[in-house]
Design a protein around this motif. Sequence first.
Motif: not given
Length: 271
Positions: A162-168
């Motif tokens: 359930g987590i969005f991880t910023a790629p940049v």
Amino acid sequence: MRGILEEKSSRMDAMELQIAQLTAKVIQLESVENQNKILMEEIARLNEMRKSKDFNRANEIMDQPKAIGQMPTSCADLIKMGHNLNGLYSVMGIKSVESVYCDFTINPSDPGFETWIGHVDVKSSPTYFFVRRGEYFNGTRTPILFDIETLNEGAAYDKTTGIFTAPVTGTYFFTLSGSAAFPMTYYQSRHFFHIGLFKNEEVMAYAFPDEADVYYQYEAFSLQSTVELMKGDNISIQIVSMSVGVSLVTGLYTQFNGFLLQEDVSQSLNW
């Protein structure tokens, strides 16, 4: 009579002397004027030679391209790299790629040599997602697992956590819309549903639907947030608190989506 003639002759001689003196002064002034004109023409000629020399020096630089050790940041850098055709070019700005128009037909110090056009939408990692929750959920203080992926370009959202991880590093936009289900109440009471968008452990936005004296009712809510994220930062949706019996309505009623608005290219390239 003789005395009168001598006096007139003396006066004539004096007048001729004055005329001769005035004539000499006029000639002298004309000479000075001519000298000034010649001097101004020489100054103008020297200025043209200087401009021509500077322009030739720029041409020499263009004829001898060389590496500058970094991405170009201006038309002057492009000249050093060997570019000599007028047109639009992409150069590196402070945080993003920028577009400039370069006029290589004029001196680099002249106005109009470089004209700024705007920002270029460059993303090294295209990122956008649209997810939904498929099953009943009433857990608090934990990321909601949106397990139905309609879009997940870049795979930045993990439906198992359930987590969005910023790629940049950059600026992102997120939005959540949904409904909360309130049970029937037998007495006068108020039900509430408190949900938020979290950046790591910090709340960025809240939604707080509530109702009093309800009879099996749905209450819509929404929240939006534009946030600056560093690479590796996390975004999640969590129910902060809610009344007993209240739950999140799932299926097509609740959606979570987000996308990368603008990437900080300087960070991505270690600029």
